[in-house]
Design a protein around this motif. Structure first.
Motif, mmCIF file in Angstrom:
data_model
loop_
_atom_site.group_PDB
_atom_site.id
_atom_site.type_symbol
_atom_site.label_atom_id
_atom_site.label_comp_id
_atom_site.label_asym_id
_atom_site.label_seq_id
_atom_site.Cartn_x
_atom_site.Cartn_y
_atom_site.Cartn_z
ATOM 1 N N CYS A 94 2.619 2.447 17.039
ATOM 2 C CA CYS A 94 2.673 1.006 16.769
ATOM 3 C C CYS A 94 3.384 0.247 17.889
ATOM 4 O O CYS A 94 3.769 -0.901 17.711
ATOM 5 C CB CYS A 94 3.329 0.738 15.423
ATOM 6 N N GLY A 95 3.573 0.902 19.042
ATOM 7 C CA GLY A 95 4.160 0.233 20.201
ATOM 8 C C GLY A 95 5.660 0.371 20.339
ATOM 9 O O GLY A 95 6.213 0.026 21.384
ATOM 10 N N MET A 96 6.331 0.867 19.319
ATOM 11 C CA MET A 96 7.792 0.966 19.406
ATOM 12 C C MET A 96 8.238 2.044 20.386
ATOM 13 O O MET A 96 9.255 1.900 21.052
ATOM 14 C CB MET A 96 8.405 1.188 18.029
ATOM 15 N N GLY A 97 7.494 3.135 20.482
ATOM 16 C CA GLY A 97 7.852 4.190 21.430
ATOM 17 C C GLY A 97 7.838 3.679 22.862
ATOM 18 O O GLY A 97 8.777 3.913 23.623
ATOM 19 N N GLY A 98 6.783 2.966 23.222
ATOM 20 C CA GLY A 98 6.709 2.393 24.561
ATOM 21 C C GLY A 98 7.813 1.383 24.817
ATOM 22 O O GLY A 98 8.405 1.347 25.900
ATOM 23 N N ALA A 99 8.134 0.576 23.815
ATOM 24 C CA ALA A 99 9.170 -0.452 23.972
ATOM 25 C C ALA A 99 10.545 0.163 24.216
ATOM 26 O O ALA A 99 11.283 -0.267 25.111
ATOM 27 C CB ALA A 99 9.201 -1.364 22.744
ATOM 28 N N ILE A 100 10.902 1.187 23.441
ATOM 29 C CA ILE A 100 12.231 1.779 23.609
ATOM 30 C C ILE A 100 12.304 2.603 24.894
ATOM 31 O O ILE A 100 13.319 2.605 25.586
ATOM 32 C CB ILE A 100 12.664 2.587 22.368
ATOM 33 N N TYR A 101 11.211 3.270 25.257
ATOM 34 C CA TYR A 101 11.199 4.039 26.509
ATOM 35 C C TYR A 101 11.287 3.103 27.713
ATOM 36 O O TYR A 101 11.946 3.414 28.703
ATOM 37 C CB TYR A 101 9.943 4.900 26.580
ATOM 38 N N GLU A 102 10.637 1.960 27.648
ATOM 39 C CA GLU A 102 10.716 0.973 28.728
ATOM 40 C C GLU A 102 12.153 0.492 28.894
ATOM 41 O O GLU A 102 12.657 0.380 30.020
ATOM 42 C CB GLU A 102 9.791 -0.195 28.408
ATOM 43 N N ALA A 103 12.841 0.215 27.789
ATOM 44 C CA ALA A 103 14.240 -0.216 27.853
ATOM 45 C C ALA A 103 15.130 0.895 28.414
ATOM 46 O O ALA A 103 16.033 0.636 29.223
ATOM 47 C CB ALA A 103 14.717 -0.637 26.465
ATOM 48 N N LEU A 104 14.870 2.132 28.011
ATOM 49 C CA LEU A 104 15.654 3.257 28.521
ATOM 50 C C LEU A 104 15.403 3.451 30.013
ATOM 51 O O LEU A 104 16.344 3.652 30.788
ATOM 52 C CB LEU A 104 15.306 4.524 27.737
ATOM 53 N N GLU A 105 14.155 3.360 30.426
ATOM 54 C CA GLU A 105 13.836 3.498 31.849
ATOM 55 C C GLU A 105 14.540 2.433 32.679
ATOM 56 O O GLU A 105 15.084 2.723 33.746
ATOM 57 C CB GLU A 105 12.326 3.410 32.046
ATOM 58 N N LYS A 106 14.566 1.194 32.197
ATOM 59 C CA LYS A 106 15.247 0.118 32.928
ATOM 60 C C LYS A 106 16.740 0.415 33.053
ATOM 61 O O LYS A 106 17.329 0.266 34.129
ATOM 62 C CB LYS A 106 15.036 -1.227 32.242
ATOM 63 N N ALA A 107 17.361 0.843 31.972
ATOM 64 C CA ALA A 107 18.787 1.160 32.016
ATOM 65 C C ALA A 107 19.067 2.290 33.007
ATOM 66 O O ALA A 107 20.049 2.244 33.758
ATOM 67 C CB ALA A 107 19.278 1.537 30.617
ATOM 68 N N LEU A 108 18.202 3.283 33.041
ATOM 69 C CA LEU A 108 18.378 4.400 33.965
ATOM 70 C C LEU A 108 18.148 3.966 35.410
ATOM 71 O O LEU A 108 18.884 4.371 36.310
ATOM 72 C CB LEU A 108 17.442 5.550 33.575
#
Length: 188
Positions: A94-108
Motif C-alpha cells: 500500500c506504499g508504506m514500505g517505500g515511504a519508510i525506506y525512502e525516509a531511512l535512505e535519506k537519513a543514512l
C-alpha cells in the motif's frame, strides 16, 4: 494520514507485535523465537545509538518500522549499512514500505552512508512461509542482487536460500567523512 517518525522506546511493544507475526508465521526472519520485550528494547537501544530507527504510522497507529545496522563490524565498512523493514502483515502493498525506506535512505545519506545492503530470505519456489516479494520490493527501490547463499536457513522443516542486495546511494571519494549521530561513539 501517513507519518514517518523516529521510533521511541514507547513504540517497542507495537513494533514487537509486528515482528512477532513474522517470527511465528514466516521464514522472512530466520529467528525461531520471538524475543522478550526487554530483549527487543535492548536491540532497539543498541541500534538507536548509531543508526536511524523509524516507524510509519497511519491514522496514528504504527503500521511498520525500518532501521539500519552495522553491515560488518569493522571500521572500513562504516560507510555501508544493512537495512531492515517490517510492516504489519495487513499493511503490505500500500506504499508504506517505500515511504519508510525512502525516509531511512535519506537519513543514512545525510550521515554519509554510501552503500545500503539487505539480507533477504529467498525460497527456491514460493511457499506459504516465504515468497520472492521482499526481493521484488527491493528491486523496485533500486537494489540489485549481489550474492546468494544456498540452503543456509532452516525453518519450518525446510531449507531456504539467503540473498544479499545492494544499493549505492553516494559517491566514493578518496577522503570520506561519516557523520555519527553521537560523536562520543567510536567508529567500527
Amino acid at each position: 494520514m501517513v507519518v514517518v517518525r523516529d521510533a521511541t522506546m514507547e513504540d517497542a511493544e507495537r513494533i514487537l507485535e509486528i515482528y512477532d507475526y513474522y517470527v511465528r508465521n514466516t521464514a522472512i526472519t530466520f529467528e525461531y523465537d520471538t524475543p522478550s520485550l526487554d530483549e527487543f528494547k535492548r536491540r532497539m537501544k543498541k541500534t538507536m545509538q548509531r543508526y536511524p530507527y523509524l516507524v510509519i504510522l497511519k491514522d496514528g497507529r504504527i503500521e511498520g518500522y525500518a532501521y539500519a545496522g552495522v553491515f560488518i563490524g569493522r571500521a572500513a565498512y562504516d560507510w555501508s549499512c544493512e537495512m531492515t523493514i517490517y510492516l504489519d502483515h495487513n499493511a503490505r502493498k500500500c506504499g508504506m514500505g517505500g515511504a519508510i525506506y525512502e525516509a531511512l535512505e535519506k537519513a543514512l545519506r545525510d550521515m554519509g552512508i554510501l552503500n545500503l545492503y539487505a539480507c533477504i530470505g529467498s525460497p527456491e519456489c514460493d511457499d506459504e512461509y516465504l515468497t520472492a516479494n521482499s526481493a521484488d520490493f527491493h528491486v523496485h527501490l533500486g537494489f540489485v542482487k549481489v550474492g546468494e547463499f544456498h540452503q543456509c536457513g532452516y525453518k519450518f522443516g525446510r531449507w531456504y536460500n539467503m540473498i544479499w542486495m545492494e544499493k549505492v546511494i553516494g559517491g566514493h571519494e578518496t577522503k570520506q567523512s561519516l557523520i555519527i549521530p553521537y560523536p562520543e561513539l567510536k567508529q567500527g
